[in-house]
Design a protein around this motif. Structure first.
Motif, short mmCIF file in Angstrom:
data_model
loop_
_atom_site.label_atom_id
_atom_site.label_comp_id
_atom_site.label_asym_id
_atom_site.label_seq_id
_atom_site.Cartn_x
_atom_site.Cartn_y
_atom_site.Cartn_z
N MET A 80 4.26 3.72 -8.24
CA MET A 80 4.98 4.09 -7.02
C MET A 80 5.10 5.60 -6.90
SD MET A 80 8.09 1.37 -6.99
CE MET A 80 8.33 1.07 -8.73
N CYS A 81 5.00 6.08 -5.70
CA CYS A 81 5.15 7.49 -5.40
C CYS A 81 6.54 7.73 -4.79
CB CYS A 81 4.07 7.89 -4.40
SG CYS A 81 4.06 9.63 -3.98
N TYR A 82 7.24 8.73 -5.30
CA TYR A 82 8.56 9.09 -4.76
C TYR A 82 8.49 10.46 -4.13
CZ TYR A 82 10.52 5.27 -7.43
OH TYR A 82 10.82 4.02 -7.91
N PRO A 83 9.04 10.67 -2.95
CA PRO A 83 9.44 9.62 -2.02
C PRO A 83 8.21 8.98 -1.41
CG PRO A 83 9.79 11.78 -1.01
CD PRO A 83 9.25 12.00 -2.40
N PRO A 84 8.28 7.83 -0.86
CA PRO A 84 9.40 6.98 -0.49
C PRO A 84 9.72 5.88 -1.49
CG PRO A 84 7.46 6.19 0.65
CD PRO A 84 7.03 7.38 -0.20
N GLY A 85 8.92 5.67 -2.53
CA GLY A 85 9.22 4.64 -3.51
C GLY A 85 8.59 3.29 -3.20
N ILE A 86 7.60 3.28 -2.34
CA ILE A 86 6.90 2.04 -2.01
C ILE A 86 5.73 1.88 -2.99
CG2 ILE A 86 5.54 0.85 -0.23
CD1 ILE A 86 7.18 2.51 1.82
N PRO A 87 5.54 0.70 -3.59
CA PRO A 87 4.46 0.53 -4.56
C PRO A 87 3.07 0.77 -3.95
CG PRO A 87 6.00 -1.30 -4.69
CD PRO A 87 6.37 -0.50 -3.48
N MET A 88 2.27 1.53 -4.66
CA MET A 88 0.87 1.72 -4.29
C MET A 88 0.02 0.68 -5.00
SD MET A 88 0.44 5.85 -4.17
CE MET A 88 1.23 6.23 -5.72
N LEU A 89 0.46 0.29 -6.19
CA LEU A 89 -0.18 -0.78 -6.97
C LEU A 89 0.91 -1.65 -7.57
CD1 LEU A 89 -2.88 1.23 -8.97
CD2 LEU A 89 -3.31 -0.37 -7.11
N VAL A 90 0.63 -2.93 -7.69
CA VAL A 90 1.56 -3.86 -8.32
C VAL A 90 0.83 -4.57 -9.45
CG1 VAL A 90 2.94 -4.19 -6.23
CG2 VAL A 90 1.05 -5.73 -6.70
N PRO A 91 1.58 -5.10 -10.44
CA PRO A 91 0.93 -5.83 -11.51
C PRO A 91 0.08 -6.97 -10.96
CG PRO A 91 3.22 -5.42 -12.05
CD PRO A 91 3.03 -5.03 -10.61
N GLY A 92 -1.14 -7.07 -11.45
CA GLY A 92 -2.05 -8.12 -11.02
C GLY A 92 -3.01 -7.70 -9.93
N GLU A 93 -2.82 -6.52 -9.38
CA GLU A 93 -3.69 -6.04 -8.30
C GLU A 93 -4.92 -5.33 -8.87
OE1 GLU A 93 -3.42 -3.15 -4.36
OE2 GLU A 93 -1.63 -3.55 -5.53
N GLU A 94 -6.07 -5.62 -8.29
CA GLU A 94 -7.29 -4.92 -8.67
C GLU A 94 -7.21 -3.49 -8.12
OE1 GLU A 94 -11.98 -5.08 -7.63
OE2 GLU A 94 -11.01 -6.99 -8.10
N ILE A 95 -7.53 -2.52 -8.95
CA ILE A 95 -7.43 -1.12 -8.57
C ILE A 95 -8.67 -0.73 -7.76
CG2 ILE A 95 -7.18 1.24 -9.41
CD1 ILE A 95 -5.89 -0.04 -11.96
N SER A 96 -8.45 -0.34 -6.52
CA SER A 96 -9.56 0.02 -5.63
C SER A 96 -9.85 1.52 -5.68
CB SER A 96 -9.21 -0.37 -4.19
OG SER A 96 -8.14 0.44 -3.71
N LYS A 97 -11.01 1.86 -5.16
CA LYS A 97 -11.41 3.26 -5.05
C LYS A 97 -10.39 4.03 -4.19
CE LYS A 97 -15.32 6.00 -3.37
NZ LYS A 97 -16.67 5.92 -2.79
N GLU A 98 -9.92 3.37 -3.11
CA GLU A 98 -8.95 4.00 -2.22
C GLU A 98 -7.62 4.26 -2.92
OE1 GLU A 98 -10.70 1.20 -1.49
OE2 GLU A 98 -12.07 1.98 0.04
N ALA A 99 -7.17 3.31 -3.74
CA ALA A 99 -5.92 3.48 -4.47
C ALA A 99 -6.02 4.65 -5.44
CB ALA A 99 -5.55 2.20 -5.22
N VAL A 100 -7.14 4.76 -6.13
CA VAL A 100 -7.35 5.89 -7.05
C VAL A 100 -7.28 7.21 -6.28
CG1 VAL A 100 -9.01 7.02 -8.59
CG2 VAL A 100 -8.67 4.54 -8.72
N ALA A 101 -7.90 7.27 -5.10
CA ALA A 101 -7.91 8.49 -4.29
C ALA A 101 -6.50 8.85 -3.83
CB ALA A 101 -8.84 8.33 -3.10
N VAL A 102 -5.72 7.86 -3.39
CA VAL A 102 -4.35 8.13 -2.92
C VAL A 102 -3.48 8.62 -4.07
CG1 VAL A 102 -2.26 7.04 -2.04
CG2 VAL A 102 -4.44 6.55 -0.97
N ILE A 103 -3.57 7.98 -5.21
CA ILE A 103 -2.77 8.40 -6.38
C ILE A 103 -3.16 9.82 -6.79
CG2 ILE A 103 -2.27 7.93 -8.80
CD1 ILE A 103 -2.70 4.91 -8.05
#
Length: 79
Positions: free
Chosen positions: A32-55
């Motif tokens: 999760m990124c703070y702010p706002p604290g909304i999960p970008m990834l959750v347990p069990g989710e496959e990590i996508s190329k887009e998620a890596v880029a956002v993080i």
């Protein structure tokens, strides 16, 4: 993409890997990124190329990120 239930992923054997090496793997913790604290990834989710880029962008802009170590590693499920 959901690859496993959150419970399965959380309790599965895991290892920490550099973020850049995790695409296509299954996340074992909340990221999760703070702010706002909304999960970008959750347990069990496959990590996508887009998620890596956002993080990566959030880290470069000095956001606080829960679930990513200071040296840029996240925990993934060992398959």
């Amino acid at each position: 993409v959901v690859a496993a239930s959150p419970q399965e992923a959380f309790y599965a054997p895991k290892k920490s890997l550099p973020l850049r090496e995790t695409e296509g793997m299954v996340c074992s913790e909340f990221v999760m990124c703070y702010p706002p604290g909304i999960p970008m990834l959750v347990p069990g989710e496959e990590i996508s190329k887009e998620a890596v880029a956002v993080i990566k962008t959030c880290r470069e802009n000095a956001f606080r990120i829960h679930g990513v170590t200071e040296d840029g590693k996240i925990k993934v499920v060992i398959s």
